[in-house]
Design an enzyme around this catalytic site. Structure first.
Site, mmCIF file in Angstrom:
data_model
loop_
_atom_site.group_PDB
_atom_site.id
_atom_site.type_symbol
_atom_site.label_atom_id
_atom_site.label_comp_id
_atom_site.label_asym_id
_atom_site.label_seq_id
_atom_site.Cartn_x
_atom_site.Cartn_y
_atom_site.Cartn_z
ATOM 1 N N ASP A 98 1.543 5.380 0.075
ATOM 2 C CA ASP A 98 0.973 6.414 0.648
ATOM 3 C C ASP A 98 0.574 7.454 -0.355
ATOM 4 O O ASP A 98 0.774 7.414 -1.630
ATOM 5 C CB ASP A 98 1.854 7.248 1.563
ATOM 6 N N ARG B 214 0.932 -1.204 0.130
ATOM 7 C CA ARG B 214 -0.183 -0.091 0.022
ATOM 8 C C ARG B 214 0.931 1.365 0.119
ATOM 9 O O ARG B 214 1.692 1.664 0.905
ATOM 10 C CB ARG B 214 -0.999 0.115 1.274
ATOM 11 N N TYR C 294 12.410 -0.224 -3.688
ATOM 12 C CA TYR C 294 11.804 1.307 -3.931
ATOM 13 C C TYR C 294 12.818 2.207 -4.391
ATOM 14 O O TYR C 294 14.092 1.656 -4.205
ATOM 15 C CB TYR C 294 11.430 1.825 -2.397
ATOM 16 N N ARG D 279 10.826 6.749 3.393
ATOM 17 C CA ARG D 279 10.899 8.399 3.413
ATOM 18 C C ARG D 279 11.814 8.870 4.887
ATOM 19 O O ARG D 279 12.503 9.581 4.815
ATOM 20 C CB ARG D 279 9.481 8.907 3.222
#
Length: 262
Positions: free
Chosen positions: A51, A49, A109, A196
Site C-alpha cells: 500500500d 502489492r 513482514y 497494520r
C-alpha cells in the site's frame, strides 16, 4: 526467458506498488526502467502489492524477457534508469511456469515502532510512533493466539478482495531494541491491511488499554469493528518471500534495522 528480480524501495515516495493513473507508484517506475533497458514494454507481476507508504526490502517480481541478457546486467542496467528510491538487488532465471505471486509459499513482514515520548522527524516516514510506554512482553503474549490457521476477518480491510479470510500464521515475534520495537509476521499470505490492523491491536495491549486476552476475543469475533484502528503504513516493510527450495531464490532481506535476535 522468465526473469525474477528482487526489488527494494522506499514506499514513502509512492502511492503503493500497483499502477495507478497520474499517481507515482512502484510498478510504473520499475516497468519504465525495464522498458528503457530493453527498449520495449515489459509487464511485471509482484509477490505482494504493498500500500501507499509501505516499504519493501524483498519484493519479488517476474516478467518474460524479450531479450537475452546476462543476469548481472539486469541489476546494473535497470538500476541506471531507476530513481534513488528503488533498486534491483538481485536477478535470477526462473522456469516458465514461475509466478512471483502464486509460486510463493510464505511472506514475511516486519513492522517497526519508535517508542519514545517525543516523535522523531527522521523516522516519521520509516517507523510507526507510540509515545506511551509499550510492554513488548504483553504484546507477544497477545500475539501468540494468532498463530496457526484462523479466519482473520477482524483484521481484514473492508475493501479486501481476497476470496477467503483464512490464513495460516507461522510466526509473530515481538522484540525490543532500545526505543525501537520490531514485530515480525510470517504467513502463507496476508489480507489487505492485515498486518497494520494486527499491529494496531497489539499496541492497544502494549499500552495497557486492553488485556492480553482481548486479542483472542477480537480474533474470534470475526468483525473488523471490534479491533483497533489500522496503524500507520510508515513502519511496515515487506522483507521476505519464500519459494520452493529447488528454485534457489533468496528468501529474506532485513529491514533498515536489524531484527533483534537475528
Amino acid at each position: 526467458m522468465r526473469i525474477a528480480l528482487g526489488i527494494q524501495y522506499d514506499g514513502s515516495a509512492f502511492c503503493g506498488w500497483q499502477t495507478q493513473p497520474q499517481m507515482s507508484n512502484v510498478q510504473d517506475t520499475l516497468e519504465a526502467a525495464l522498458a528503457a533497458f530493453v527498449t520495449s514494454e515489459v509487464p511485471t507481476i509482484c509477490a505482494g502489492r504493498t500500500d501507499s507508504g509501505v516499504h519493501a526490502t524483498h519484493q519479488v517480481v517476474d516478467f518474460d524477457s524479450p531479450v537475452d541478457r546476462p543476469l548481472a546486467s539486469w541489476i546494473r542496467g535497470v538500476n541506471t534508469f531507476l530513481p534513488s528510491t528503488v533498486s534491483v538487488r538481485w536477478a535470477r532465471a526462473v522456469p516458465e511456469d514461475f509466478s512471483s505471486r502464486f509460486t510463493a509459499t510464505e511472506r514475511t513482514y516486519e513492522y517497526w515502532i519508535y517508542n519514545d515520548p517525543v516523535r522523531s522527524p527522521l523516522l516519521c516516514q520509516h517507523a510507526g510512533w507510540v509515545f506511551r510506554p509499550l510492554d513488548e512482553e504483553k504484546m507477544q503474549a497477545a500475539a501468540n493466539c494468532l498463530l496457526g490457521e484462523h479466519d482473520f476477518t477482524s483484521f481484514r480491510a473492508a475493501e479486501c478482495q481476497a476470496k477467503s479470510p483464512v490464513r495460516h500464521m507461522n510466526e509473530i515475534t515481538v522484540r525490543r531494541s532500545g526505543n525501537m520495537i520490531g514485530i515480525r509476521l510470517r504467513a502463507n499470505a496476508f489480507l489487505h491491511h492485515m498486518v497494520r490492523n494486527i499491529v494496531g491491536s497489539l499496541v492497544y495491549v502494549g499500552i495497557g488499554r486492553e488485556p492480553i486476552e482481548w486479542m483472542k476475543t477480537v480474533l474470534e469475533a470475526r468483525n473488523r469493528k471490534v479491533a483497533a484502528p489500522t496503524f500507520s503504513a510508515a513502519g511496515l516493510y515487506l522483507v521476505g518471500v519464500r519459494y520452493p527450495e529447488e528454485l534457489e531464490l533468496p528468501g529474506y532481506s532485513p529491514s533498515i534495522w536489524q531484527f533483534p535476535g537475528v
